[in-house]
Scaffold this active site. Sequence first.
Site, PDB file in Angstrom:
ATOM      1  N   CYS A 217      43.811   8.054   8.928  1.00 11.33           N
ATOM      2  CA  CYS A 217      43.175   8.559  10.083  1.00 11.33           C
ATOM      3  C   CYS A 217      44.079   8.637  11.170  1.00 11.33           C
ATOM      4  O   CYS A 217      45.158   8.044  11.315  1.00 11.33           O
ATOM      5  CB  CYS A 217      41.843   7.829  10.204  1.00 11.33           C
ATOM      6  SG  CYS A 217      42.109   6.192  10.624  1.00 11.33           S
ATOM      7  N   CYS A 218      43.733   9.359  12.173  1.00 15.56           N
ATOM      8  CA  CYS A 218      44.217   9.518  13.472  1.00 15.56           C
ATOM      9  C   CYS A 218      45.497  10.279  13.065  1.00 15.56           C
ATOM     10  O   CYS A 218      45.715  11.422  12.179  1.00 15.56           O
ATOM     11  CB  CYS A 218      44.482   8.172  13.924  1.00 15.56           C
ATOM     12  SG  CYS A 218      44.957   8.493  15.839  1.00 15.56           S
ATOM     13  N   ILE A 219      46.741   9.820  13.850  1.00 20.32           N
ATOM     14  CA  ILE A 219      48.215  10.162  13.516  1.00 20.32           C
ATOM     15  C   ILE A 219      48.751  10.031  12.203  1.00 20.32           C
ATOM     16  O   ILE A 219      49.659  10.589  11.739  1.00 20.32           O
ATOM     17  CB  ILE A 219      49.127  10.016  14.511  1.00 20.32           C
ATOM     18  CG1 ILE A 219      50.313  10.861  14.792  1.00 20.32           C
ATOM     19  CG2 ILE A 219      49.466   8.453  14.405  1.00 20.32           C
ATOM     20  CD1 ILE A 219      49.889  12.317  15.126  1.00 20.32           C
ATOM     21  N   PRO A 221      48.161  10.725   9.208  1.00 22.04           N
ATOM     22  CA  PRO A 221      48.195  11.768   8.181  1.00 22.04           C
ATOM     23  C   PRO A 221      49.607  12.629   8.129  1.00 22.04           C
ATOM     24  O   PRO A 221      50.012  12.984   7.283  1.00 22.04           O
ATOM     25  CB  PRO A 221      47.229  12.750   8.413  1.00 22.04           C
ATOM     26  CG  PRO A 221      45.925  11.914   8.826  1.00 22.04           C
ATOM     27  CD  PRO A 221      46.732  10.934   9.910  1.00 22.04           C
ATOM     28  N   ALA A 271      40.880  11.722   8.381  1.00 19.93           N
ATOM     29  CA  ALA A 271      39.832  12.040   9.404  1.00 19.93           C
ATOM     30  C   ALA A 271      40.811  11.915  10.869  1.00 19.93           C
ATOM     31  O   ALA A 271      41.535  11.243  10.988  1.00 19.93           O
ATOM     32  CB  ALA A 271      38.970  10.967   9.437  1.00 19.93           C
TER      33      ALA A 271
END
Length: 299
Positions: A217-219, A221, A271
């Site tokens: 999630c967030c950065i 990925p 996400a």
Amino acid sequence: MFSLSALRSLTTAVSCSRALPTPRHFSATVRALFLCFCFLIVCPLVFLLPLLSCFLRSAIAWFSCPLNAAPAPLTRSFCCFQSGKKVAVVLAGCGVYDGAEIAESVSTLLSLSRRGAQAQCFAPDREQAHVVNHLTGEEMNEKRSIIVEAARIARGDVKDLASLDASAYDALIFPGGFGAAKNLSSFAFEGDKYTVKEDVESVVKAFHSAGKPIGMCCISPVIAAKVLKGCSVTIGNDTDVAGAIESVGAQHVSKDVHQAHVDAANKLVTAPAYMYGDAPVHEVAEGIDRMVEEVLSLA
């Protein structure tokens, strides 16, 4: 001397007396009825009571929420019966600007716990890229250990990432925070020319090769985008980061903060979380909850 009619009457009386239930017959009948009652009523209740309890807790939480809140759907609380999964959670330190984002990390652990999954935190045993004063946002002239900082979130129960064996776990999850772009990769410093740390890349490849789901999630990925060629991820709607992701051969899919994206072919779930920086924490948590839900469904 008996008449024929008297004999018939006597025969009928004897037959009727034999057909009358005895106390022994009554006892057998009662036992049979009791067993049927246990089978048809009691046994189902044993299985239904936990479900009913979960439903009542969800209903109470639902109706106690403020009208302007957005609680998760009741049906998702039933996922607590998916238990038994072991999930490795990789933390990049502690703190949004130089480590793992705390709210995202806690939301991840909370969602796993609600679903009965067993989470174990891991972190690299090396120094952070740098240390940031979270009050001022300025860099500090000191050094900190990633795993020591991660222990703040994990309440001391964190293991060296080098010891993570993919065969011992059912899934892998990376919460966000700048640590994912600074300590687990170089994305924050090098943009689309970034690299992923060798130990992190090795773990991601091990889970992927084993066909086990990965959540980010967030950065974070950006790690999958670099390691799993051709995968699809979401970081929300940040066009600059999305462009960098596509420049390394991955596909970006825009999603809202409360949503998650599933790349079924790669068993990869992502996400946006706090890539929507102004999002309320309950919406961030909802998106992470969806991510966790999808990860466990693939495990």
